[in-house]
Design a protein around this motif. Structure first.
Motif, short mmCIF file in Angstrom:
data_model
loop_
_atom_site.label_atom_id
_atom_site.label_comp_id
_atom_site.label_asym_id
_atom_site.label_seq_id
_atom_site.Cartn_x
_atom_site.Cartn_y
_atom_site.Cartn_z
N ALA A 249 0.83 -1.21 0.00
CA ALA A 249 0.00 0.00 0.00
C ALA A 249 0.86 1.26 0.00
CB ALA A 249 -0.93 0.00 1.21
N LYS A 250 1.95 1.23 0.75
CA LYS A 250 2.84 2.38 0.85
C LYS A 250 3.46 2.71 -0.50
CE LYS A 250 5.67 5.39 2.93
NZ LYS A 250 5.18 6.71 3.41
N VAL A 251 3.96 1.70 -1.20
CA VAL A 251 4.65 1.98 -2.46
C VAL A 251 3.66 2.48 -3.51
CG1 VAL A 251 4.55 -0.30 -3.61
CG2 VAL A 251 6.57 1.17 -3.90
N GLU A 252 2.44 1.97 -3.50
CA GLU A 252 1.44 2.47 -4.44
C GLU A 252 1.05 3.91 -4.11
OE1 GLU A 252 -2.85 1.42 -6.48
OE2 GLU A 252 -1.93 -0.05 -5.14
N TYR A 253 0.86 4.19 -2.83
CA TYR A 253 0.54 5.56 -2.41
C TYR A 253 1.62 6.54 -2.86
CZ TYR A 253 0.39 9.61 0.69
OH TYR A 253 0.40 10.89 1.18
N GLU A 254 2.88 6.19 -2.63
CA GLU A 254 3.98 7.09 -2.96
C GLU A 254 4.06 7.33 -4.47
OE1 GLU A 254 5.65 8.83 -0.93
OE2 GLU A 254 5.25 7.84 1.00
N CYS A 255 3.75 6.31 -5.26
CA CYS A 255 3.74 6.49 -6.72
C CYS A 255 2.61 7.42 -7.15
CB CYS A 255 3.58 5.14 -7.42
SG CYS A 255 5.05 4.10 -7.40
N ARG A 256 1.44 7.21 -6.57
CA ARG A 256 0.27 8.00 -6.99
C ARG A 256 0.41 9.47 -6.61
NH1 ARG A 256 -4.26 4.86 -8.47
NH2 ARG A 256 -5.17 6.88 -9.02
N VAL A 257 0.93 9.75 -5.44
CA VAL A 257 1.04 11.16 -5.05
C VAL A 257 2.13 11.88 -5.84
CG1 VAL A 257 0.14 10.79 -2.73
CG2 VAL A 257 2.61 10.71 -3.10
N ARG A 258 2.99 11.13 -6.52
CA ARG A 258 4.01 11.75 -7.37
C ARG A 258 3.57 11.84 -8.82
NH1 ARG A 258 6.40 9.85 -3.03
NH2 ARG A 258 8.27 10.90 -2.25
N GLY A 259 2.32 11.49 -9.09
CA GLY A 259 1.79 11.72 -10.43
C GLY A 259 1.53 10.49 -11.27
N ALA A 260 1.92 9.31 -10.81
CA ALA A 260 1.66 8.10 -11.59
C ALA A 260 0.16 7.82 -11.65
CB ALA A 260 2.39 6.90 -10.99
N GLN A 261 -0.30 7.36 -12.80
CA GLN A 261 -1.73 7.06 -12.95
C GLN A 261 -2.11 5.72 -12.31
OE1 GLN A 261 -0.02 8.48 -15.89
NE2 GLN A 261 -0.72 10.24 -14.72
N ARG A 262 -1.16 4.78 -12.30
CA ARG A 262 -1.44 3.45 -11.76
C ARG A 262 -0.13 2.74 -11.56
NH1 ARG A 262 -3.03 3.47 -17.03
NH2 ARG A 262 -5.22 3.64 -16.47
N MET A 263 -0.19 1.57 -10.92
CA MET A 263 0.98 0.70 -10.86
C MET A 263 1.11 -0.03 -12.19
SD MET A 263 1.95 1.57 -7.95
CE MET A 263 3.37 0.50 -7.65
N ALA A 264 2.34 -0.35 -12.56
CA ALA A 264 2.57 -1.09 -13.80
C ALA A 264 2.11 -2.54 -13.66
CB ALA A 264 4.05 -1.05 -14.18
N PHE A 265 2.10 -3.03 -12.43
CA PHE A 265 1.64 -4.38 -12.10
C PHE A 265 1.44 -4.43 -10.60
CE2 PHE A 265 6.23 -4.18 -12.52
CZ PHE A 265 6.68 -4.65 -11.30
N ASN A 266 0.74 -5.46 -10.14
CA ASN A 266 0.55 -5.60 -8.70
C ASN A 266 1.92 -5.81 -8.04
OD1 ASN A 266 -1.25 -5.92 -6.40
ND2 ASN A 266 -0.51 -8.03 -6.32
N PRO A 267 2.30 -4.96 -7.07
CA PRO A 267 3.64 -5.10 -6.48
C PRO A 267 3.87 -6.49 -5.89
CG PRO A 267 2.63 -3.03 -5.79
CD PRO A 267 1.57 -3.82 -6.50
N VAL A 268 5.08 -6.97 -6.08
CA VAL A 268 5.52 -8.21 -5.44
C VAL A 268 6.22 -7.83 -4.16
CG1 VAL A 268 7.04 -10.23 -5.62
CG2 VAL A 268 5.80 -9.41 -7.65
N VAL A 269 5.63 -8.17 -3.02
CA VAL A 269 6.24 -7.87 -1.72
C VAL A 269 6.37 -9.19 -0.96
CG1 VAL A 269 6.17 -6.41 0.34
CG2 VAL A 269 5.04 -5.64 -1.76
N GLY A 270 7.51 -9.84 -1.13
CA GLY A 270 7.72 -11.16 -0.56
C GLY A 270 8.68 -11.12 0.61
N GLY A 271 8.18 -11.38 1.79
CA GLY A 271 9.03 -11.43 2.98
C GLY A 271 9.45 -12.87 3.27
N GLY A 272 10.70 -13.06 3.70
CA GLY A 272 11.17 -14.40 4.06
C GLY A 272 11.02 -15.37 2.90
N PRO A 273 10.45 -16.56 3.12
CA PRO A 273 10.34 -17.56 2.05
C PRO A 273 9.44 -17.14 0.91
CG PRO A 273 9.17 -18.27 4.04
CD PRO A 273 9.97 -17.06 4.42
#
Length: 466
Positions: A249-273
Motif C-alpha cells: 500500500a505504501k509503495v502504491e501511495y507514494e507512486c500515486r502522489v508523485r503523479g503516476a496514474q497506476r501501478m505497472a503491475f501488482n507489487p511483489v512484496v515477498g518477505g522471508g520464504p
C-alpha cells in the motif's frame, strides 16, 4: 442603520463571490481525457497526451503505413472494458498499440490505417444516459480535431465502411490480442481470414515501439524517478512496519502522489520464504525479524512504465549468510550492466549472468549441478520495457540492442524451502533489478538513484527511518 449596513455588506460580498466564480469558470470542452485546455498543468499546447505531441503520433502512423505491404490495411481496436462484477468495471487501461497510434485513452473505438485512407477512426456514440453515468467521451469530432484522423465515423457506420475497405485490401493486419467482434464478425473479415490474408499487426507495431523517441525517454525517466523515490520511501517505512500488505500500500501511495496514474503491475512484496516465489502477489504476511523482503514494483506515467526491484532486511542488518548471497546477485547485476551497449543481445547477457550465478552458487554449495540452475532461476536476465512491462514481446532476445532501447537487468535467485541444499539457504529469494537505456556509447541506468549497496541500505535503515 447598522442592520442596513450589514445587509449591504452581505449583498456586496455575494456579488463579489459570484463575480469571481463567473470569471474563473470558463467552459472547457470535455472529450473524456486530458487536453491542454482542460489540464494545462499536465499538458502543453500541441500535445495529444502528456509529453507526446501530435506530430509524433502522425509520424508513428506514417512509419507503420510504410511497413505495410502495398494495398494493405491495419486494424487496431481499443482495449475492452473488463468487468469485476456485473455492475463494477475494472480500472480501464488502454491497449498499447491503439494508444501508440491514436493518442486516444478511452474504450469503444476502432482505428484503421492504410496508405490510401490515412487514419480512419470509428468512435463510440454516447447517449445522454451514458454521459450522465460515465461522463463525456471522445467522439467523431475529437477524432478529427484532436487525434487528427483523416476520416472519422460513428461506430454504427463501421460494418458498411470497414467491410468495403477489407474487400479492397490485399492483406489485413490486426492486433490479435485485442481483436474486437465489431470487425472480426464481418463477412469480409471472415472471408479474408479464410484466404490467409489476415496477419498479426503486433510484429510491425512492436518494431516501431522498440526504439524510444526523446519524448518517450523523457517520460520513461520520469516514471523511473517516481519508482525510485517511492521504493526508497517504502524501504525506510519497512523498519517500523514490516508487513507485506502495508508496504504494498505504501509503495502504491507514494507512486500515486508523485503523479503516476497506476501501478505497472501488482507489487511483489515477498518477505522471508515468500521472496522465493517469483511473481508472489498475495502480500498478506508479516515480515519476521532477520528476514529479507523482496519488493518488485513499477508505475505507469502517461502510458510509460517503470520496473524496479530491491531486496533488503527491514531489521536494518544483513546477516553474513544473506550478505554472501546478496553480493553474488549484486555483482552479477553490475557486471551485466557493464556489458549493455549497442550490438549486445539480451540472450548474450542472459548466458553471461547464468555463468556467473552458476559458478557462485556452486562455490557456496547451494547448487550441486549446473543442470539444476533453472530450478533456482527460470527467468531471463531481462526484457524490453516501454508502454508495457514486457514491451515489444514479439521481438526476440537475439536482436542486437540499439540506442533508444530500454531493457531491465534483473539477476536473482529463488531457493524453494524444499530445495536440496544446506538448510540455511532454503527459502531465500533475492532479486536486484534496474532499468537500463542503451545509448550511442553504452548505457544509462534509469534507476541508478535507488540504493543497492548493502552498506548504503543499512545506513539508510538505521539512520534515516522516521
Amino acid at each position: 442603520m447598522q442592520i442596513l449596513a450589514r445587509n449591504l455588506v452581505r449583498r456586496v460580498s455575494r456579488t463579489q463571490v459570484i463575480g469571481r466564480n463567473a470569471y474563473s469558470t470558463q467552459r472547457v470542452g470535455d472529450i473524456g481525457q486530458p487536453t491542454p485546455a482542460s489540464h494545462p498543468h499536465l499538458m502543453a499546447e500541441g500535445e495529444v497526451t502528456p509529453g507526446i505531441r501530435i506530430e509524433e503520433y502522425i509520424g508513428r502512423r506514417k512509419k507503420l503505413a510504410e511497413l505495410l505491404p502495398e494495398n494493405s490495411l491495419a486494424i487496431v481496436s481499443s482495449a475492452p472494458v473488463k468487468m469485476m462484477t456485473d455492475a463494477v468495471p475494472y480500472t480501464f487501461r488502454q491497449e498499447a498499440d491503439y494508444l501508440y497510434l491514436t493518442g486516444c485513452q478511452q474504450p469503444g473505438g476502432v482505428a484503421v490505417l492504410s496508405d490510401k485512407h490515412g487514419l480512419c477512426m470509428f468512435m463510440p456514440e454516447s447517449t445522454p444516459k451514458d454521459i450522465a453515468w460515465q461522463g463525456e467521451v471522445a467522439g467523431v469530432d475529437a477524432a478529427s480535431e484532436v487525434f487528427k484522423a483523416e476520416q472519422a465515423y460513428p461506430m454504427s457506420k463501421l460494418p458498411e465502411i470497414l467491410s468495403d475497405m477489407i474487400r479492397n485490401s490485399s492483406k489485413v493486419f490486426h492486433s490479435i490480442q485485442t481483436a474486437s467482434q465489431r470487425y472480426t464478425n464481418l463477412d469480409a473479415f471472415i472471408n479474408s481470414a479464410s484466404l490467409g490474408k489476415v496477419k498479426n499487426l503486433s510484429r510491425l507495431t512492436h518494431e516501431l515501439r522498440l526504439i524510444k523517441s526523446p519524448a518517450e525517454l523523457k517520460l520513461m525517466r520520469e516514471s523511473a524517478s517516481i519508482a525510485c523515490q517511492s521504493l526508497l520511501k517504502t524501504m525506510l517505512h519497512s523498519k517500523g512496519f514490516p508487513d507485506e500488505g502495508i508496504l504494498s500500500a505504501k509503495v502504491e501511495y507514494e507512486c500515486r502522489v508523485r503523479g503516476a496514474q497506476r501501478m505497472a503491475f501488482n507489487p511483489v512484496v515477498g518477505g522471508g520464504p515468500n521472496a522465493s516465489v517469483i511473481h508472489y502477489s498475495r502480500n498478506d504476511q508479516r515480515i519476521y525479524d532477520g528476514d529479507l523482503v523482496l519488493l518488485d514494483m513499477g508505475c505507469e506515467l502517461h502510458g510509460y512504465v517503470s520496473d524496479l526491484t530491491r531486496t533488503w532486511p527491514p531489521c536494518g542488518k544483513f546477516s553474513s549468510l544473506q550478505e554472501e548471497l546478496y553480493d553474488l546477485i549484486l555483482q552479477t547485476n553490475k557486471e551485466c550492466i557493464k556489458l549493455c551497449k549497442p550490438g549486445t543481445t539480451i540472450r548474450q547477457l542472459n548466458t553471461y549472468s547464468t555463468d556467473l550465478l552458476c559458478d557462485g552458487l556452486m562455490k557456496m554449495g547451494i547448487l550441486k549441478s549446473r543442470r539444476l540452475y533453472h530450478q533456482l532461476n527460470p527467468t531471463s536476465i531481462g526484457h524490453y520495457l516501454g508502454m508495457d512491462v514486457h514491451d515489444s514481446s514479439t521481438v526476440g532476445y537475439d536482436r542486437p540492442l540499439q540506442p533508444g532501447i530500454v531493457i531491465t537487468i534483473e539477476p536473482g535467485v529463488y531457493i524453494p524451502s524444499s530445495f536440496d541444499c544446506p538448510e540455511r539457504f532454503q527459502g531465500i529469494g533475492i532479486r536486484i533489478e534496474d532499468e537500463v537505456l542503451i545509448t550511442e556509447t553504452g548505457y544509462e541506468v534509469l534507476t541508478g538513484s535507488m540504493p543497492k549497496e548493502m552498506k548504503h541500505i543499512e545506513t539508510l535503515l538505521n539512520n534515516h527511518c522516521s
